[in-house]
Design a protein around this motif. Structure first.
Motif, PDB file in Angstrom:
ATOM      1  N   LYS A  20      -2.421  -8.699   4.436  1.00 26.37           N
ATOM      2  CA  LYS A  20      -2.100  -7.305   4.769  1.00 26.37           C
ATOM      3  C   LYS A  20      -0.841  -6.797   4.082  1.00 26.37           C
ATOM      4  O   LYS A  20      -0.706  -5.601   3.847  1.00 26.37           O
ATOM      5  CB  LYS A  20      -1.956  -7.146   6.293  1.00 26.37           C
ATOM      6  N   ILE A  21       0.090  -7.681   3.788  1.00 26.45           N
ATOM      7  CA  ILE A  21       1.351  -7.231   3.197  1.00 26.45           C
ATOM      8  C   ILE A  21       1.541  -7.744   1.781  1.00 26.45           C
ATOM      9  O   ILE A  21       2.609  -7.548   1.192  1.00 26.45           O
ATOM     10  CB  ILE A  21       2.558  -7.657   4.067  1.00 26.45           C
ATOM     11  N   ARG A  22       0.522  -8.405   1.210  1.00 26.34           N
ATOM     12  CA  ARG A  22       0.713  -9.049  -0.093  1.00 26.34           C
ATOM     13  C   ARG A  22       1.141  -8.054  -1.162  1.00 26.34           C
ATOM     14  O   ARG A  22       2.064  -8.330  -1.942  1.00 26.34           O
ATOM     15  CB  ARG A  22      -0.558  -9.781  -0.524  1.00 26.34           C
ATOM     16  N   GLY A  23       0.493  -6.907  -1.224  1.00 22.11           N
ATOM     17  CA  GLY A  23       0.838  -5.938  -2.261  1.00 22.11           C
ATOM     18  C   GLY A  23       2.274  -5.472  -2.175  1.00 22.11           C
ATOM     19  O   GLY A  23       3.021  -5.523  -3.166  1.00 22.11           O
ATOM     20  N   GLN A  24       2.697  -5.036  -0.995  1.00 26.62           N
ATOM     21  CA  GLN A  24       4.053  -4.507  -0.859  1.00 26.62           C
ATOM     22  C   GLN A  24       5.115  -5.605  -0.904  1.00 26.62           C
ATOM     23  O   GLN A  24       6.192  -5.412  -1.486  1.00 26.62           O
ATOM     24  CB  GLN A  24       4.178  -3.703   0.440  1.00 26.62           C
ATOM     25  N   LEU A  29       5.577  -4.437   6.825  1.00 26.66           N
ATOM     26  CA  LEU A  29       6.191  -5.445   5.973  1.00 26.66           C
ATOM     27  C   LEU A  29       6.699  -6.650   6.755  1.00 26.66           C
ATOM     28  O   LEU A  29       6.484  -7.799   6.353  1.00 26.66           O
ATOM     29  CB  LEU A  29       7.326  -4.821   5.162  1.00 26.66           C
ATOM     30  N   PHE A  30       7.396  -6.420   7.882  1.00 28.53           N
ATOM     31  CA  PHE A  30       7.987  -7.527   8.634  1.00 28.53           C
ATOM     32  C   PHE A  30       7.151  -7.927   9.851  1.00 28.53           C
ATOM     33  O   PHE A  30       7.652  -8.584  10.768  1.00 28.53           O
ATOM     34  CB  PHE A  30       9.406  -7.155   9.088  1.00 28.53           C
ATOM     35  N   SER A  31       5.865  -7.545   9.844  1.00 27.59           N
ATOM     36  CA  SER A  31       5.021  -7.875  10.994  1.00 27.59           C
ATOM     37  C   SER A  31       4.704  -9.370  11.068  1.00 27.59           C
ATOM     38  O   SER A  31       4.241  -9.862  12.090  1.00 27.59           O
ATOM     39  CB  SER A  31       3.724  -7.066  10.950  1.00 27.59           C
ATOM     40  N   TYR A  32       4.949 -10.103   9.978  1.00 25.45           N
ATOM     41  CA  TYR A  32       4.771 -11.562   9.990  1.00 25.45           C
ATOM     42  C   TYR A  32       6.121 -12.271  10.073  1.00 25.45           C
ATOM     43  O   TYR A  32       6.212 -13.473   9.833  1.00 25.45           O
ATOM     44  CB  TYR A  32       4.028 -12.014   8.732  1.00 25.45           C
ATOM     45  N   ILE A  40       8.482  -2.339  -8.479  1.00 30.42           N
ATOM     46  CA  ILE A  40       8.564  -1.532  -7.260  1.00 30.42           C
ATOM     47  C   ILE A  40       7.258  -0.789  -6.993  1.00 30.42           C
ATOM     48  O   ILE A  40       6.765  -0.740  -5.861  1.00 30.42           O
ATOM     49  CB  ILE A  40       9.731  -0.524  -7.357  1.00 30.42           C
ATOM     50  N   ILE A  41       6.666  -0.211  -8.046  1.00 30.84           N
ATOM     51  CA  ILE A  41       5.462   0.596  -7.851  1.00 30.84           C
ATOM     52  C   ILE A  41       4.176  -0.227  -7.887  1.00 30.84           C
ATOM     53  O   ILE A  41       3.094   0.292  -7.615  1.00 30.84           O
ATOM     54  CB  ILE A  41       5.370   1.724  -8.906  1.00 30.84           C
ATOM     55  N   SER A  42       4.285  -1.515  -8.209  1.00 30.43           N
ATOM     56  CA  SER A  42       3.081  -2.346  -8.333  1.00 30.43           C
ATOM     57  C   SER A  42       2.307  -2.435  -7.028  1.00 30.43           C
ATOM     58  O   SER A  42       1.064  -2.434  -7.035  1.00 30.43           O
ATOM     59  CB  SER A  42       3.450  -3.752  -8.823  1.00 30.43           C
ATOM     60  N   GLY A  43       3.011  -2.515  -5.901  1.00 32.79           N
ATOM     61  CA  GLY A  43       2.329  -2.608  -4.613  1.00 32.79           C
ATOM     62  C   GLY A  43       1.509  -1.368  -4.320  1.00 32.79           C
ATOM     63  O   GLY A  43       0.379  -1.459  -3.821  1.00 32.79           O
TER      64      GLY A  43
END
Length: 475
Positions: A392-396, A260-263, A69-72
């Motif tokens: 842009k969203i890979r981490g989260q 997160l859901f922009s893609y 959970i905290i990795s992003g």
């Protein structure tokens, strides 16, 4: 830069990053050699039952969920490299604490409920390290690797996991070999936990020698350093400029907001389901409880340890099969064929369990099952997770997928003792059904990513973010 130097540079970076996978495997599998001794030393002496035993065996997974959970947050704030260094520190602290849970507060040799709690807390701490590494190591390799060999390089991460498990199987066997079970209960399990300190310290030191990923550097406006690394990785200034331009465009405000859901929701859902199915097929039951499973088949304690080592060797061999084929055959064919093999293996074990038959055929079906996993879902899940999420969203997104994976792992592992008490046939049959469903999921929803750059895959999701499936999967 010559091709040889370029290849050597990429291989060296990958090797260091995969040590995160080795420690992942080592930390999660070290419990397999110690769990029976801990059951006697703490669980039974405290009058606790199978639920407490299952919870203790799988307590590290609570930390894995937290780490996922905290990795992003850490990956995006302090970078991929520094997040891995943090994980290495947690591995070291967990290894020492798990070996000596009485430190500061309790007396050695006096098992109490407080000691059991401290053991679980140290295991959870190591689990946080595993969660961080399991999300960040494949992300790091995926962002470093050239597109044409990315699948192979990320697959080495799974090889490192399995190799770490094999190493700890051998270490556990070496510690237990020739010793009485009473000695293992008294101190042997402590040596098993403490042995993880060595690879964890090596990982921490070697991380000082590797660079940050180009994509994280671009996100921090350090384009010149990113270009230098891209040139070293790809061996060409022109190729480095092209990739740098694509990265800059993917991170620009022209593309998406970066939410997160922009893609679209599909890419996130596919990542979560990849993670969940990888665990619901039951692989970690076979890994965590391997010695106990083999003992129920009639093997003695020492023989069960040897059979576990044999299983570990088979796992390594079939992971190499995946490494050699992932960039030639593609991701989907390997996943589907692996699902079929796992279903055959688990339904075979379930049938034998139903008729209360344990012996050589049970061992064969278990090895067939694990071999099928290791040539497919083991490495390929990590490959896909490192590829499918946009920059842009890979981490989260990776954090959510990995947290889901560890939550599924915790559920499957902690419920196994109770499930097996109820019915072995139904337990293994459930894992077989999950294997079948995993094949259907891949066939219907998972895109083929072979040979595409991360930015090309990102464009796929941008074009199709308002529909239910990627374009290439619509008829």
């Amino acid at each position: 830069m010559s091709i040889n130097k370029n290849t050597l540079y990429v291989a060296a970076i990958t090797l260091v990053a995969t040590l995160g996978g080795l420690l992942f495997g080592y930390d999660t599998a070290v419990i397999s050699g110690a769990e029976q001794a801990i059951e006697v030393y703490m669980i039974n002496s405290l009058g606790l039952g199978s639920f407490a035993h299952g919870l203790t065996v799988s307590s590290a997974l609570i930390g894995c969920i937290i780490g996922g959970i905290i990795s992003g947050f850490f990956s995006n704030r302090i970078g991929r490299k520094n997040t891995l260094m943090l994980a290495a520190v947690l591995f070291i602290l967990s290894a020492l604490g798990s070996a000596y849970p009485e430190f500061l507060f309790f007396n050695v040799g006096e098992p109490t409920f407080g000691v059991l709690i401290m053991l679980n807390l140290y295991r959870i701490l190591g689990g946080v390290g595993v969660g961080l590494a399991s999300a960040t190591s494949p992300t790091y390799i995926g962002e470093i690797a050239p597109a044409h060999i990315r699948g192979r390089l990320v697959s080495w991460y799974q090889f490192a996991i399995i190799f770490g498990q094999l190493v700890v199987y051998v270490v556990n066997w070496s510690i237990a070999n020739g010793q009485s079970f009473a000695w293992i209960v008294d101190r042997g399990w402590r040596y098993m936990f403490a042995s993880e300190t060595i690879p964890a310290l090596l990982f921490f030191i070697l991380l000082f020698l590797v660079p940050e990923t180009p994509r994280f550097l671009v996100s921090r406006k350090d384009d010149s350093q990113a270009f230098n690394i891209l040139e070293k990785i790809n061996g060409s200034r022109e190729k480095a400029k092209e990739i740098l331009s694509d990265i800059q465009l993917s991170l620009s405000k022209q593309q998406t907001t970066g939410k997160l859901f922009s893609y679209g929701k599909v890419v996130v859902i596919v990542g979560i389901l990849l993670s969940v199915f990888q665990q619901f097929v039951g692989i970690n039951v076979a890994l965590y409880y391997a010695p106990r499973i083999f003992e129920t088949m009639g093997a003695g304690q020492n023989a069960s340890m040897v059979q576990t080592v044999v299983m570990g060797i088979v796992n390594v061999i079939f992971t190499i099969v995946a490494i050699q084929t992932v960039d030639r055959w593609g991701r989907k064919p390997l996943l589907i064929s692996g699902s079929v093999g796992m279903a055959i293996g688990m339904f075979g074990v379930a049938t034998l369990a139903y008729f209360d038959v344990f012996g050589l055929w049970t061992l064969i079906f278990i090895i067939f099952y694990t071999a099928s996993f290791m040539m497919s879902w083991g490495p390929i899940c990590w490959v896909l997770l490192s590829e499918i999420f946009p920059n842009k969203i890979r981490g989260q997104a990776m954090a959510i997928a990995v947290a889901a994976q560890w939550a599924a792992n915790f559920f499957i592992s902690s419920t196994y003792p109770s499930m097996i008490e109820f019915s072995g046939a139904l337990t293994y049959g459930f894992y077989g059904v999950m294997s079948v469903l995993s094949a259907i999921f891949v066939l219907k929803l998972v895109p083929e990513t072979k040979g595409k750059t991360l930015e090309q895959l990102e464009k796929l999701w941008i074009k199709n973010r308002h529909i239910s499936l990627p374009k290439q999967h619509r008829s």
